[in-house]
Design a protein around this motif. Structure first.
Motif, short mmCIF file in Angstrom:
data_model
loop_
_atom_site.label_atom_id
_atom_site.label_comp_id
_atom_site.label_asym_id
_atom_site.label_seq_id
_atom_site.Cartn_x
_atom_site.Cartn_y
_atom_site.Cartn_z
N LEU A 1 7.57 -3.37 9.27
CA LEU A 1 6.26 -2.82 9.62
C LEU A 1 6.31 -1.31 9.83
N ASN B 1 -2.07 0.88 6.58
CA ASN B 1 -1.18 1.36 7.64
C ASN B 1 -1.98 2.31 8.54
N THR C 1 -0.53 -2.98 8.96
CA THR C 1 0.50 -2.52 9.88
C THR C 1 -0.10 -1.48 10.82
#
Length: 448
Positions: A326, A333, A355
């Motif tokens: 991650l 992200n 993430t």
């Protein structure tokens, strides 16, 4: 005002008043000096005129197993940027070489020259090819920028812009405020294809931005810009660092506006990257496919909306700094950003799903960068292979108070309901464990 091939485009543009429309006639226009349009000028072609920053290379001689020409290189210049190959460290070198239109790969030494490559020896002012240039068109990019101006209201339409030797983080086409950049083919330039600098309210629409050496499109200190319905593909051809240095599709800093309806595909880097004090960025209805790093990265910024995108097959690069945790990113992200909503996206087959990263990143224009108020809702997140996961990570000193990251009403497609496809600050979890940890009580979990 018609500009014909062979004429000095900048001299003609400079000789006419603001508001003039210039039509580039069909053919190849060699641009030896940057065109600097005045306010409300139009630079256009209805015949797909080609503006090139390259010069022909002639006078080749055999030199061992290679061919050499001398006298064409500029003086040596300093390095900037970060390269995927940080040993040879040659991505910053600006000149590209093309043989019959094909882009050659630069190598770091004469001994490495082979077919399809070239080497530039700045000390000897010599360029070496590994392929026989006899009877072929060999060109080297030389002019740094095709079009650049701080004037307002300029239109750039219907041009092919290629082979400009732009420096890292600099563009072949550099927009000012209130521009309309439409229906151009911007390709095979050394660094950034289209760059927006202090370009408030500029619109970049329906362009093909491809195969540029570092980045397709960059945006800096530009508020309320619109980037829509472009195809941005195949960028980072000249070896900039894929995982973490401003390469790939789009990167924006200290800016705002909308990125919508674009195809951002197969770039060697991040697909869409908002970084360093972006504020009020909307990323919507894009197809973000097969980029080597994150599909979307929203980093040390705030007030972002990421919605209705299709984000598939991203983050699977294996070069320097790439990985599968991650910490390495995923389809979406969110990195140390505040007030970000991720909703109604399809996130499938990426290195990871969504993430969320909390890092110690120092301060910006609003104070300390923190991970706060992140909402992930209504997305379809598919994780069925490898080590794919969705979840949160944090480093020391970057604590996240309860309730600041909310997952709600997402649909998760998993290889098995018992698979540990979730992670909360280092603890791997199954679907049941994810909900027991207080995450996504309203979520749906499906076995593929």
């Amino acid at each position: 005002m018609v500009i014909k091939p062979g004429q000095d485009a900048q001299s003609i543009v400079n000789s006419k008043p603001a508001g003039t429309t210039f039509c580039f006639a069909a053919g190849l226009h060699r641009i030896s000096e940057t065109i600097r349009p005045k306010a409300d000028t139009t630079l256009a072609s209805d015949e797909r005129a080609v503006l090139t920053g390259s010069v022909p290379l002639t006078g080749w001689a055999r030199s061992g197993s290679a061919w050499v020409v001398r006298g064409a290189l500029p003086a040596a210049y300093g390095a900037s940027g970060q390269c995927e190959d940080n040993q040879a460290n040659i991505c910053h070198l600006r000149e590209q070489v093309f043989v019959d239109g094909d882009h050659l790969t630069r190598v770091a030494s004469l001994s490495a020259v082979k077919a399809g490559t070239f080497y530039a020896d700045y000390g000897a002012n010599a360029i070496y090819l590994g392929s026989n240039p006899t009877g072929r068109q060999v060109e080297m990019s030389k002019t740094r920028t095709a079009i650049e101006s701080g004037s307002t209201g300029v239109v750039v339409r219907g041009l092919t812009i290629e082979h400009f030797a732009s420096a890292p983080q600099a563009g072949a086409l550099v927009s000012g405020p209130g521009w309309k950049v439409t229906a151009n083919d911007v390709r095979w330039n050394h660094a950034v294809g289209v760059m927006l600098v202090k370009a408030n309210n500029t619109r970049v629409e329906k362009n093909l931005i491809r195969n540029n050496g570092q980045l397709g499109l960059g945006q800096y200190a530009s508020a309320a810009a619109t980037v829509s319905r472009n195809v941005i593909t195949g960028n980072n051809t000249d070896g900039f660092w894929i995982a973490d240095w401003e390469s790939g599709g789009i990167k924006s800093t200290r800016s705002s506006g909308t990125v919508s309806g674009n195809l951002i595909q197969n770039n060697l880097g991040v697909g869409m990257w908002a970084d360093v004090a972006d504020d009020g960025r909307v990323i919507s209805s894009n197809r973000i496919i097969g980029n080597a790093a994150d599909g979307i990265r929203y980093e040390i910024s705030r007030n972002g909306t990421i919605e209705n995108n299709t984000i598939t097959g991203n983050g699977l690069g294996t070069g320097r700094g790439s990985g599968t945790s991650l910490w390495d990113g995923g389809g979406v992200n969110i990195n140390t950003s505040t007030n970000v909503t991720v909703r109604n996206n399809v996130v499938a087959g990426n290195v990871n799903g969504v993430t969320i990263q909390s890092r110690t990143r120092g301060s910006g224009p609003w104070g300390t960068y923190l991970l706060r108020d992140v909402q992930v809702t209504g997305n379809t997140i598919e994780m069925t292979g490898g080590s794919q996961a969705t979840g949160m990570v944090k480093n020391s000193g970057a604590e996240v108070p309860a309730g600041e990251v909310v997952f709600s009403g997402n649909k998760y497609v998993l290889d098995a309901l018992g698979a540990q496809r979730f992670s909360r600050f280092g603890t791997k979890l199954t679907a049941a464990g994810w909900q027991q940890a207080g995450l996504d009580a309203l979520g749906k979990f499906l076995a593929n």
